[in-house]
Design a protein around this motif. Sequence first.
Motif, mmCIF file in Angstrom:
data_model
loop_
_atom_site.group_PDB
_atom_site.id
_atom_site.type_symbol
_atom_site.label_atom_id
_atom_site.label_comp_id
_atom_site.label_asym_id
_atom_site.label_seq_id
_atom_site.Cartn_x
_atom_site.Cartn_y
_atom_site.Cartn_z
ATOM 1 N N MET A 1 0.835 -1.209 0.000
ATOM 2 C CA MET A 1 0.000 0.000 0.000
ATOM 3 C C MET A 1 0.867 1.257 0.000
ATOM 4 O O MET A 1 1.978 1.260 0.493
ATOM 5 N N ALA A 2 0.306 2.322 -0.540
ATOM 6 C CA ALA A 2 0.983 3.613 -0.511
ATOM 7 C C ALA A 2 0.420 4.416 0.649
ATOM 8 O O ALA A 2 -0.698 4.906 0.599
ATOM 9 N N GLY A 3 1.203 4.534 1.706
ATOM 10 C CA GLY A 3 0.701 5.149 2.923
ATOM 11 C C GLY A 3 0.301 6.591 2.764
ATOM 12 O O GLY A 3 -0.536 7.103 3.508
ATOM 13 N N ASP A 4 0.898 7.305 1.794
ATOM 14 C CA ASP A 4 0.604 8.720 1.621
ATOM 15 C C ASP A 4 -0.622 8.968 0.750
ATOM 16 O O ASP A 4 -1.086 10.096 0.641
ATOM 17 N N THR A 5 -1.132 7.966 0.077
ATOM 18 C CA THR A 5 -2.291 8.138 -0.794
ATOM 19 C C THR A 5 -3.554 8.313 0.033
ATOM 20 O O THR A 5 -3.808 7.554 0.964
ATOM 21 N N VAL A 6 -4.354 9.307 -0.301
ATOM 22 C CA VAL A 6 -5.669 9.492 0.313
ATOM 23 C C VAL A 6 -6.683 8.793 -0.584
ATOM 24 O O VAL A 6 -6.908 9.211 -1.724
ATOM 25 N N ARG A 7 -7.282 7.718 -0.076
ATOM 26 C CA ARG A 7 -8.252 6.935 -0.845
ATOM 27 C C ARG A 7 -9.653 7.263 -0.344
ATOM 28 O O ARG A 7 -9.919 7.158 0.847
ATOM 29 N N ILE A 8 -10.523 7.616 -1.257
ATOM 30 C CA ILE A 8 -11.872 8.060 -0.913
ATOM 31 C C ILE A 8 -12.864 7.163 -1.639
ATOM 32 O O ILE A 8 -12.866 7.094 -2.871
ATOM 33 N N CYS A 9 -13.711 6.481 -0.884
ATOM 34 C CA CYS A 9 -14.743 5.624 -1.466
ATOM 35 C C CYS A 9 -16.099 6.297 -1.343
ATOM 36 O O CYS A 9 -16.526 6.653 -0.236
ATOM 37 N N LEU A 10 -16.776 6.471 -2.471
ATOM 38 C CA LEU A 10 -18.158 6.926 -2.477
ATOM 39 C C LEU A 10 -19.046 5.702 -2.628
ATOM 40 O O LEU A 10 -18.863 4.912 -3.558
ATOM 41 N N PRO B 1 -3.565 5.767 -9.328
ATOM 42 C CA PRO B 1 -2.964 5.730 -10.662
ATOM 43 C C PRO B 1 -2.236 7.032 -10.984
ATOM 44 O O PRO B 1 -2.605 8.115 -10.520
ATOM 45 N N ASN B 2 -1.187 6.889 -11.758
ATOM 46 C CA ASN B 2 -0.420 8.037 -12.262
ATOM 47 C C ASN B 2 0.225 8.863 -11.150
ATOM 48 O O ASN B 2 0.564 10.034 -11.364
ATOM 49 N N GLY B 3 0.384 8.256 -9.962
ATOM 50 C CA GLY B 3 1.076 8.939 -8.883
ATOM 51 C C GLY B 3 0.328 10.097 -8.263
ATOM 52 O O GLY B 3 0.930 10.927 -7.569
ATOM 53 N N GLU B 4 -1.000 10.176 -8.482
ATOM 54 C CA GLU B 4 -1.771 11.261 -7.885
ATOM 55 C C GLU B 4 -1.807 11.117 -6.360
ATOM 56 O O GLU B 4 -1.649 10.026 -5.817
ATOM 57 N N ALA B 5 -2.038 12.236 -5.675
ATOM 58 C CA ALA B 5 -2.070 12.221 -4.206
ATOM 59 C C ALA B 5 -3.349 11.610 -3.664
ATOM 60 O O ALA B 5 -3.374 11.068 -2.554
#
Length: 250
Positions: free
Chosen positions: A1-10, A76-80
């Motif tokens: 996992m990428a710890g810095d990624t903010v993942r948002i589920c709708l 994807p694409n390294g987005e935050a």
Amino acid sequence: MAGDTVRICLWSGPRNISTATMRSFEARGNCAVWDEPFYAWYLKETGIDHPGREETLALWPHDADEIARRCAGPAPNGEAEFFQKHMCQHMLPGLDLSWTAACRHVFLIRDPAEVAASYFATMDRATSADLGALRQLALFDEIAYVTGRSDWPVVEGRDVLADPAGMLRAVCAAIDIPFRTSMLSWPAGRRASDGPWAPFWYARVEASTGFDAPRASPHPLPDELEPVVAACRPAYEALKRRKLAAPRAH
């Protein structure tokens, strides 16, 4: 996992403003989006016939474990940020939701009578399973358990349409991300990020450049769907009691 990624589920049912909301988050400028990650898996598991079924099965992933790993992984694409539009009815009971611990969650609701009328107008049928309200309430409880948080924001689609800036500001605060005014508008047209079913479902959102004002549903509710709506209403009302209020000022 990428710890810095903010993942948002709708988490939404059909015939709501879920795709417009996906447009809104994509317009943040640093946010990758994934349109209905589990749709092909759902079609394969159920055998159900939907518009765009063959295109979706050909182009979208089928393996639930791999989909879950991607949902909990880097954008994807390294987005935050990584926004995922999930349809509650796609998440069949028994599906492992442990991956949701890595995400932040927003639940989008709509009156089941309006959902049923709109869905029936397109599909010429509607069951309680199609509308997703019962599964949405169960998902709220399951995700609350997995994440250890029981106050994930619940948002009424009509409230967003009535006050996009105020409600999006409230949603962003509830999931601890900054609100951006860029979320309020987007260019018209289809996106590479849209699912392969877009030609069958997305005509209205493709013509949009922002959230439309709320309006009465143009679709009548057939009498035969009254029992379907009645079955869904308690779940909808339970979530509605938790919903974010429209702010007085912003």
